[in-house]
Write a protein that holds these residues in place. Structure first.
Motif, PDB file in Angstrom:
ATOM      1  N   ASP A  61      14.176 -34.563 -15.118  1.00 20.72           N
ATOM      2  CA  ASP A  61      12.361 -34.126 -13.582  1.00 20.72           C
ATOM      3  C   ASP A  61      13.050 -33.411 -12.913  1.00 20.72           C
ATOM      4  O   ASP A  61      14.465 -34.260 -11.581  1.00 20.72           O
ATOM      5  CB  ASP A  61      12.209 -35.296 -13.802  1.00 20.72           C
ATOM      6  N   SER A  62      13.048 -32.303 -12.062  1.00 17.95           N
ATOM      7  CA  SER A  62      12.952 -31.213 -11.494  1.00 17.95           C
ATOM      8  C   SER A  62      13.407 -31.999 -10.286  1.00 17.95           C
ATOM      9  O   SER A  62      13.718 -31.785  -8.702  1.00 17.95           O
ATOM     10  CB  SER A  62      12.553 -30.074 -11.279  1.00 17.95           C
ATOM     11  N   TYR A  90      20.585 -27.496 -13.469  1.00 12.68           N
ATOM     12  CA  TYR A  90      20.631 -25.861 -13.441  1.00 12.68           C
ATOM     13  C   TYR A  90      21.433 -25.629 -13.937  1.00 12.68           C
ATOM     14  O   TYR A  90      22.286 -25.256 -14.326  1.00 12.68           O
ATOM     15  CB  TYR A  90      21.550 -26.055 -11.201  1.00 12.68           C
ATOM     16  N   GLY A  91      22.937 -26.546 -14.290  1.00 17.00           N
ATOM     17  CA  GLY A  91      23.864 -26.129 -15.758  1.00 17.00           C
ATOM     18  C   GLY A  91      23.494 -25.971 -16.913  1.00 17.00           C
ATOM     19  O   GLY A  91      23.511 -24.573 -17.628  1.00 17.00           O
ATOM     20  N   LEU A  92      22.030 -26.098 -17.064  1.00 16.97           N
ATOM     21  CA  LEU A  92      21.496 -26.098 -19.126  1.00 16.97           C
ATOM     22  C   LEU A  92      20.398 -24.458 -18.521  1.00 16.97           C
ATOM     23  O   LEU A  92      21.176 -23.470 -19.527  1.00 16.97           O
ATOM     24  CB  LEU A  92      20.415 -27.021 -18.656  1.00 16.97           C
ATOM     25  N   VAL A  93      20.583 -24.383 -17.514  1.00 17.67           N
ATOM     26  CA  VAL A  93      19.257 -22.848 -17.292  1.00 17.67           C
ATOM     27  C   VAL A  93      20.695 -21.804 -17.099  1.00 17.67           C
ATOM     28  O   VAL A  93      20.671 -20.394 -17.057  1.00 17.67           O
ATOM     29  CB  VAL A  93      18.617 -23.011 -16.307  1.00 17.67           C
ATOM     30  N   SER A 147      17.859 -32.316 -11.400  1.00 21.69           N
ATOM     31  CA  SER A 147      18.215 -31.209 -11.137  1.00 21.69           C
ATOM     32  C   SER A 147      19.209 -30.444 -11.178  1.00 21.69           C
ATOM     33  O   SER A 147      19.709 -29.297 -11.643  1.00 21.69           O
ATOM     34  CB  SER A 147      17.348 -30.814  -9.491  1.00 21.69           C
ATOM     35  N   ILE A 148      20.347 -31.002 -11.058  1.00 18.69           N
ATOM     36  CA  ILE A 148      21.810 -30.934 -11.189  1.00 18.69           C
ATOM     37  C   ILE A 148      22.485 -29.762 -12.808  1.00 18.69           C
ATOM     38  O   ILE A 148      22.834 -29.134 -13.290  1.00 18.69           O
ATOM     39  CB  ILE A 148      22.515 -31.572 -10.841  1.00 18.69           C
ATOM     40  N   ILE A 181      30.323 -30.513 -10.460  1.00 18.15           N
ATOM     41  CA  ILE A 181      28.928 -30.286  -9.647  1.00 18.15           C
ATOM     42  C   ILE A 181      28.045 -32.070  -9.332  1.00 18.15           C
ATOM     43  O   ILE A 181      27.801 -31.645  -7.743  1.00 18.15           O
ATOM     44  CB  ILE A 181      27.525 -29.783  -9.793  1.00 18.15           C
ATOM     45  N   LEU A 182      28.173 -32.926 -10.310  1.00 20.56           N
ATOM     46  CA  LEU A 182      28.069 -34.128  -9.796  1.00 20.56           C
ATOM     47  C   LEU A 182      28.928 -34.989  -9.443  1.00 20.56           C
ATOM     48  O   LEU A 182      28.094 -35.098  -7.895  1.00 20.56           O
ATOM     49  CB  LEU A 182      27.491 -34.790 -11.500  1.00 20.56           C
TER      50      LEU A 182
END
Length: 142
Positions: A104-105, A115-118, A111-112, A129-130
């Motif tokens: 869920d964005s 972001y990593g997947l995209v 969101s992180i 990053i997390l």
């Protein structure tokens, strides 16, 4: 033609006979298992289970998921998704098949992960990053 989830939901709200609804939409129901989906994706992505195990950070546990002897948590599935290099849509489908909440964005941690997947990050880069944002890492490396 396959019905979309919203159409099914609308029809389900109006139905007076659940058996007829089931019969009519039998082909629409999710029948895939997490292990069958992951095995299919490994073949499709042309990687080996050992590559997935290493890239996911969960090691030998991947084999137990692939052969269906273990039921993984949401975090483990997300880690395996990174290891297999699933895209966002494939990861969301894996989570749905596994009956877990999709990413869920509106959730900062999710969101992180999105972001990593995209952006094609590894699980290790995403975990970093997390961690830098004081959030629980996917592989709980803190």
């Amino acid at each position: 033609m396959a019905a979309i989830t919203e159409d099914l939901m609308n029809e389900l709200r109006k139905t007076t006979d659940i058996k007829s609804f089931f019969d009519k939409h039998e082909k629409e129901f999710i029948k895939e298992t997490p292990s069958s989906f992951l095995n299919y994706m490994i073949v499709g992505k042309n990687i080996t289970p050992s590559e997935a195990a290493k890239a996911s950070g969960v090691g030998e546990y991947v084999y137990k998921i692939l052969n269906g002897t273990r039921t993984p948590s949401r975090n483990i599935l997300i880690a395996v998704a990174f290891g297999i290099k699933l895209d966002l849509e494939e990861t969301q489908l894996l989570l749905r098949i596994s009956k877990f909440a999709i990413l869920d964005s509106r959730d900062k941690r999710d969101s992180i992960i999105i972001y990593g997947l995209v952006n094609g990050l590894t699980i290790f880069e995403t975990d970093e990053i997390l961690d830098k944002n004081d959030m629980v890492t996917i592989n709980k490396l803190n």
